[in-house]
Design an enzyme around this catalytic site. Sequence first.
Site, PDB file in Angstrom:
ATOM      1  N   PHE A 150       0.832  -1.205   0.000  1.00  0.00           N
ATOM      2  CA  PHE A 150       0.000   0.000   0.000  1.00  0.00           C
ATOM      3  C   PHE A 150       0.863   1.249   0.000  1.00  0.00           C
ATOM      4  O   PHE A 150       1.880   1.310   0.702  1.00  0.00           O
ATOM      5  CB  PHE A 150      -0.853   0.075   1.279  1.00  0.00           C
ATOM      6  CG  PHE A 150      -1.807  -1.055   1.490  1.00  0.00           C
ATOM      7  CD1 PHE A 150      -3.102  -1.003   0.997  1.00  0.00           C
ATOM      8  CD2 PHE A 150      -1.424  -2.172   2.219  1.00  0.00           C
ATOM      9  CE1 PHE A 150      -3.983  -2.043   1.219  1.00  0.00           C
ATOM     10  CE2 PHE A 150      -2.296  -3.213   2.448  1.00  0.00           C
ATOM     11  CZ  PHE A 150      -3.586  -3.143   1.944  1.00  0.00           C
ATOM     12  N   ASP A 151       0.430   2.255  -0.736  1.00  0.00           N
ATOM     13  CA  ASP A 151       0.971   3.593  -0.560  1.00  0.00           C
ATOM     14  C   ASP A 151       0.380   4.157   0.737  1.00  0.00           C
ATOM     15  O   ASP A 151      -0.575   3.602   1.290  1.00  0.00           O
ATOM     16  CB  ASP A 151       0.597   4.460  -1.765  1.00  0.00           C
ATOM     17  CG  ASP A 151       1.100   5.876  -1.630  1.00  0.00           C
ATOM     18  OD1 ASP A 151       2.243   6.066  -1.184  1.00  0.00           O
ATOM     19  OD2 ASP A 151       0.346   6.810  -1.953  1.00  0.00           O
ATOM     20  N   GLY A 152       0.954   5.264   1.211  1.00  0.00           N
ATOM     21  CA  GLY A 152       0.477   5.860   2.451  1.00  0.00           C
ATOM     22  C   GLY A 152      -0.598   6.908   2.230  1.00  0.00           C
ATOM     23  O   GLY A 152      -1.797   6.649   2.381  1.00  0.00           O
ATOM     24  N   LYS A 254       9.206   4.108  -7.047  1.00  0.00           N
ATOM     25  CA  LYS A 254       8.862   2.970  -6.197  1.00  0.00           C
ATOM     26  C   LYS A 254       9.148   1.630  -6.862  1.00  0.00           C
ATOM     27  O   LYS A 254       9.061   0.584  -6.214  1.00  0.00           O
ATOM     28  CB  LYS A 254       7.384   3.051  -5.806  1.00  0.00           C
ATOM     29  CG  LYS A 254       7.043   4.291  -5.018  1.00  0.00           C
ATOM     30  CD  LYS A 254       5.561   4.322  -4.648  1.00  0.00           C
ATOM     31  CE  LYS A 254       5.231   5.606  -3.919  1.00  0.00           C
ATOM     32  NZ  LYS A 254       3.812   5.658  -3.506  1.00  0.00           N
ATOM     33  N   PHE A 267      -1.324  -0.850  -4.295  1.00  0.00           N
ATOM     34  CA  PHE A 267      -2.334   0.210  -4.338  1.00  0.00           C
ATOM     35  C   PHE A 267      -1.681   1.571  -4.176  1.00  0.00           C
ATOM     36  O   PHE A 267      -0.939   1.810  -3.220  1.00  0.00           O
ATOM     37  CB  PHE A 267      -3.356   0.015  -3.214  1.00  0.00           C
ATOM     38  CG  PHE A 267      -4.151  -1.254  -3.316  1.00  0.00           C
ATOM     39  CD1 PHE A 267      -5.220  -1.351  -4.197  1.00  0.00           C
ATOM     40  CD2 PHE A 267      -3.832  -2.347  -2.538  1.00  0.00           C
ATOM     41  CE1 PHE A 267      -5.955  -2.527  -4.293  1.00  0.00           C
ATOM     42  CE2 PHE A 267      -4.556  -3.521  -2.620  1.00  0.00           C
ATOM     43  CZ  PHE A 267      -5.622  -3.610  -3.506  1.00  0.00           C
TER      44      PHE A 267
END
Length: 291
Positions: A150-152, A254, A267
């Site tokens: 997951f992204d933040g 990323k 995500f």
Amino acid sequence: MMSEGKTSTPEPEIPVTIAMSSGLLFKQEQQGYGPAFNFVKALKAVNAELRNHYPESEELFKVILIDDSSSSDFLMDHIREHGLEELITLLSVTEDQLVSELKGNKTHLYLSDEPGLKVQEAVNEGIAAAIMFTPTNIITVSENQLHVAFDGDAVLFSNESELVFKSDELQGYLKNEKQNVEIQMNEGPFKGFLDVLIKLQKKLHNKGLYKKCPILYLPGDISRAGCDGYRALNTLHRWGLELDEAVFVGGADKGPSLQRIKPHIFFDDQQRHVDAALEVGTVACLVLSPN
């Protein structure tokens, strides 16, 4: 206030429901597999381990495959071929009924194969929803362990910090995060989905499964560094969540981190990061924010 001697009633166990467009699993035109195929196979592996240790529990992954009635026979043949009958339920539904059906089935996550108003509508109704994209060459991932990244900001957390960055630029953003490092961030659209993943992981840890846990990594690929990274970790701690790994990349690409982690699904709320994931063979999903 609860009276002495009384204990709170535990929450009823319900399936962790993931709904998706049928084309994300099986491609009728090409007679092939969609980008979610490996993800679904990993869900099956987790369910097998949960049934082994909690045979009476209903707290299992459940996949709802959304199709039109013309493809039902094709889908059922492929579902049986891969032994997915216990995991997958077919749902033929019209577009105007979709979101109400998702809500009625207590859907934790909705994945679509095309952008559209229904994804946004699902998000606005409190359902974690995203548009899934397919890499040209999908990297080899584990068949026995579920890896989710997951992204933040605007995914696990709200977009509050992103809005500060857009209005006050980098220096204003860093000042805001430093001043608020001990103040937890608001929840983002995917915090609830992370909750249920970690709940299942803890159940397996309670049976002694750690290194061999079928939910081995729940990495947070958080685009933060320095004090803003500390705020993210403080927020996760105050939520009572522990990630297997958190990767702080700042504004860097990323792709290399995802190439190392090899998640089944990633995500992010920004298309450029989704594109970077696709370039290294990672199945990536664009998360929409509620409006």
